[in-house]
Design a protein around this motif. Structure first.
Motif, PDB file in Angstrom:
ATOM      1  N   ASN A 185     -18.485 -54.732  74.206  1.00 56.02           N
ATOM      2  CA  ASN A 185     -18.005 -53.553  74.921  1.00 56.02           C
ATOM      3  C   ASN A 185     -17.379 -52.509  73.993  1.00 56.02           C
ATOM      4  N   GLU A 206     -14.590 -50.577  79.649  1.00 56.32           N
ATOM      5  CA  GLU A 206     -13.669 -51.425  80.395  1.00 56.32           C
ATOM      6  C   GLU A 206     -14.030 -51.384  81.871  1.00 56.32           C
ATOM      7  N   ILE A 207     -14.652 -52.442  82.334  1.00 58.49           N
ATOM      8  CA  ILE A 207     -15.022 -52.537  83.750  1.00 58.49           C
ATOM      9  C   ILE A 207     -13.818 -53.039  84.523  1.00 58.49           C
ATOM     10  N   GLU A 218     -11.421 -54.904  87.194  1.00 58.59           N
ATOM     11  CA  GLU A 218     -11.521 -56.261  87.745  1.00 58.59           C
ATOM     12  C   GLU A 218     -12.236 -56.281  89.090  1.00 58.59           C
ATOM     13  N   LYS A 245     -16.034 -56.402  88.527  1.00 61.21           N
ATOM     14  CA  LYS A 245     -16.624 -57.532  87.811  1.00 61.21           C
ATOM     15  C   LYS A 245     -17.160 -58.548  88.803  1.00 61.21           C
ATOM     16  N   LYS A 302     -17.709 -61.933  90.779  1.00 56.54           N
ATOM     17  CA  LYS A 302     -16.789 -63.023  91.110  1.00 56.54           C
ATOM     18  C   LYS A 302     -17.588 -64.262  91.488  1.00 56.54           C
TER      19      LYS A 302
END
Length: 163
Positions: A47, A126-127, A129, A132, A134
Protein backbone atom coordinates in the motif's frame (compact mmCIF):
# COMPACT_ATOMS: atom_id res chain seq x y z
CA UNK A 1 -4.51 10.20 -34.16
CA UNK A 2 -7.91 8.54 -34.33
CA UNK A 3 -10.40 9.48 -31.66
CA UNK A 4 -12.40 6.93 -29.75
CA UNK A 5 -16.05 7.62 -28.97
CA UNK A 6 -16.85 6.59 -25.37
CA UNK A 7 -20.53 7.57 -25.59
CA UNK A 8 -21.73 3.91 -25.44
CA UNK A 9 -19.79 3.47 -22.20
CA UNK A 10 -21.57 6.45 -20.65
CA UNK A 11 -24.95 5.30 -22.01
CA UNK A 12 -24.80 1.66 -20.86
CA UNK A 13 -23.24 1.98 -17.43
CA UNK A 14 -24.16 3.53 -14.14
CA UNK A 15 -21.60 4.52 -11.54
CA UNK A 16 -18.56 4.24 -13.80
CA UNK A 17 -18.51 7.91 -14.76
CA UNK A 18 -15.09 8.52 -13.21
CA UNK A 19 -13.54 5.58 -15.07
CA UNK A 20 -14.98 6.72 -18.38
CA UNK A 21 -13.82 10.29 -17.74
CA UNK A 22 -10.31 9.07 -16.95
CA UNK A 23 -10.18 7.04 -20.16
CA UNK A 24 -11.57 9.90 -22.20
CA UNK A 25 -9.16 12.38 -20.62
CA UNK A 26 -6.17 10.07 -21.12
CA UNK A 27 -6.99 9.50 -24.77
CA UNK A 28 -7.65 13.15 -25.63
CA UNK A 29 -4.77 14.76 -23.75
CA UNK A 30 -2.13 12.23 -24.76
CA UNK A 31 -0.80 14.48 -27.51
CA UNK A 32 -1.31 17.76 -25.61
CA UNK A 33 0.73 16.93 -22.51
CA UNK A 34 4.43 17.66 -22.55
CA UNK A 35 6.83 14.93 -21.49
CA UNK A 36 8.48 17.34 -19.05
CA UNK A 37 9.36 16.62 -16.33
CA UNK A 38 10.05 12.91 -16.64
CA UNK A 39 8.80 10.82 -13.72
CA UNK A 40 8.72 7.34 -12.20
CA UNK A 41 5.97 5.71 -10.15
CA UNK A 42 7.41 3.09 -7.82
CA UNK A 43 5.59 0.50 -5.73
CA UNK A 44 7.37 0.26 -2.37
CA UNK A 45 4.99 -2.15 -0.67
CA UNK A 46 1.46 -3.43 -0.79
CA UNK A 47 0.00 0.00 0.00
CA UNK A 48 3.00 2.36 -0.40
CA UNK A 49 4.00 4.25 -3.54
CA UNK A 50 6.47 6.97 -4.53
CA UNK A 51 6.28 9.33 -7.49
CA UNK A 52 9.71 10.68 -8.45
CA UNK A 53 9.92 13.70 -10.75
CA UNK A 54 13.20 14.91 -12.28
CA UNK A 55 13.08 18.65 -11.52
CA UNK A 56 16.72 19.63 -12.02
CA UNK A 57 17.23 23.35 -11.64
CA UNK A 58 14.15 23.96 -9.49
CA UNK A 59 14.43 25.01 -5.87
CA UNK A 60 11.98 24.05 -3.15
CA UNK A 61 10.38 27.52 -3.30
CA UNK A 62 9.66 27.16 -7.02
CA UNK A 63 7.72 23.89 -6.63
CA UNK A 64 4.10 23.51 -5.55
CA UNK A 65 2.23 20.29 -4.67
CA UNK A 66 -1.56 20.20 -4.23
CA UNK A 67 -4.22 17.51 -3.90
CA UNK A 68 -7.81 18.29 -4.80
CA UNK A 69 -10.69 15.89 -5.54
CA UNK A 70 -8.44 12.88 -6.10
CA UNK A 71 -5.98 14.70 -8.39
CA UNK A 72 -2.37 15.34 -7.37
CA UNK A 73 -0.96 18.43 -9.09
CA UNK A 74 2.75 19.20 -9.15
CA UNK A 75 3.85 22.48 -10.69
CA UNK A 76 7.10 24.36 -11.05
CA UNK A 77 7.39 28.07 -11.77
CA UNK A 78 10.76 29.51 -12.75
CA UNK A 79 11.39 33.10 -11.82
CA UNK A 80 11.45 35.20 -15.00
CA UNK A 81 13.67 37.82 -13.34
CA UNK A 82 16.71 35.54 -13.61
CA UNK A 83 19.51 36.85 -15.76
CA UNK A 84 19.65 35.84 -19.40
CA UNK A 85 22.21 33.25 -20.47
CA UNK A 86 23.84 32.83 -23.85
CA UNK A 87 23.72 29.05 -24.43
CA UNK A 88 25.41 27.21 -27.28
CA UNK A 89 23.19 24.23 -26.37
CA UNK A 90 20.49 24.07 -23.72
CA UNK A 91 19.59 20.49 -22.86
CA UNK A 92 18.28 21.16 -19.35
CA UNK A 93 14.87 22.78 -19.67
CA UNK A 94 14.11 25.62 -17.29
CA UNK A 95 10.45 25.90 -18.13
CA UNK A 96 7.31 26.24 -16.10
CA UNK A 97 5.42 22.95 -15.87
CA UNK A 98 2.37 21.31 -14.36
CA UNK A 99 1.99 17.54 -14.03
CA UNK A 100 -1.24 15.91 -12.79
CA UNK A 101 -1.78 12.42 -11.41
CA UNK A 102 -5.19 10.86 -10.77
CA UNK A 103 -5.21 9.14 -7.38
CA UNK A 104 -7.27 6.06 -6.66
CA UNK A 105 -9.77 6.07 -3.81
CA UNK A 106 -8.20 6.14 -0.34
CA UNK A 107 -4.72 7.10 -1.63
CA UNK A 108 -3.25 9.92 0.44
CA UNK A 109 -0.07 11.97 0.06
CA UNK A 110 2.07 11.53 3.18
CA UNK A 111 5.03 13.74 2.32
CA UNK A 112 7.51 15.01 -0.24
CA UNK A 113 11.31 15.36 -0.38
CA UNK A 114 13.57 17.24 -2.79
CA UNK A 115 17.03 15.73 -3.10
CA UNK A 116 19.63 15.74 -5.90
CA UNK A 117 17.19 17.18 -8.43
CA UNK A 118 14.51 14.56 -7.72
CA UNK A 119 11.19 15.41 -6.11
CA UNK A 120 9.91 12.29 -4.32
CA UNK A 121 6.24 12.29 -3.33
CA UNK A 122 5.24 9.54 -0.90
CA UNK A 123 1.77 8.02 -1.13
CA UNK A 124 -0.07 5.49 1.00
CA UNK A 125 -3.34 3.66 0.37
CA UNK A 126 -5.35 3.44 3.58
CA UNK A 127 -8.65 1.61 3.24
CA UNK A 128 -11.03 2.42 6.11
CA UNK A 129 -11.93 -0.44 8.44
CA UNK A 130 -15.57 -0.23 7.36
CA UNK A 131 -14.55 -0.91 3.74
CA UNK A 132 -12.22 -3.84 4.44
CA UNK A 133 -13.57 -7.36 3.91
CA UNK A 134 -14.88 -9.06 7.06
CA UNK A 135 -14.95 -12.73 7.90
CA UNK A 136 -18.40 -13.85 9.01
CA UNK A 137 -18.43 -16.86 11.33
CA UNK A 138 -20.97 -19.58 10.72
CA UNK A 139 -22.66 -21.03 13.80
CA UNK A 140 -23.27 -24.76 13.77
CA UNK A 141 -26.69 -25.83 15.01
CA UNK A 142 -27.27 -29.35 16.31
CA UNK A 143 -29.23 -31.17 13.56
CA UNK A 144 -31.13 -33.40 16.05
CA UNK A 145 -32.32 -30.34 17.99
CA UNK A 146 -33.38 -28.60 14.78
CA UNK A 147 -35.23 -31.75 13.60
CA UNK A 148 -37.17 -31.93 16.91
CA UNK A 149 -38.21 -28.28 16.59
CA UNK A 150 -39.56 -28.90 13.08
CA UNK A 151 -41.51 -31.97 14.26
CA UNK A 152 -43.05 -29.99 17.11
CA UNK A 153 -44.19 -27.24 14.71
CA UNK A 154 -45.76 -29.84 12.38
CA UNK A 155 -47.51 -31.59 15.31
CA UNK A 156 -48.82 -28.30 16.67
CA UNK A 157 -50.27 -27.41 13.25
CA UNK A 158 -51.96 -30.79 12.86
CA UNK A 159 -53.45 -30.54 16.39
CA UNK A 160 -54.83 -27.07 15.63
CA UNK A 161 -56.44 -28.33 12.42
CA UNK A 162 -57.98 -31.35 14.17
CA UNK A 163 -59.58 -29.19 16.84
Amino acid sequence: MNTIDLTPLYRNSVGFDRLASLLDNALTTETKVSAYPPYNIEVLGENNYTISLAVAGFSQDELDIQVEKGVLSVSGNKDKAQEEHNYLHQGIPNQTFERKFNLADYVEVTGADLSNGLLNINLVKEIPETMKPKKISINQVDNALEHRKKEKVINDKSNDQAA
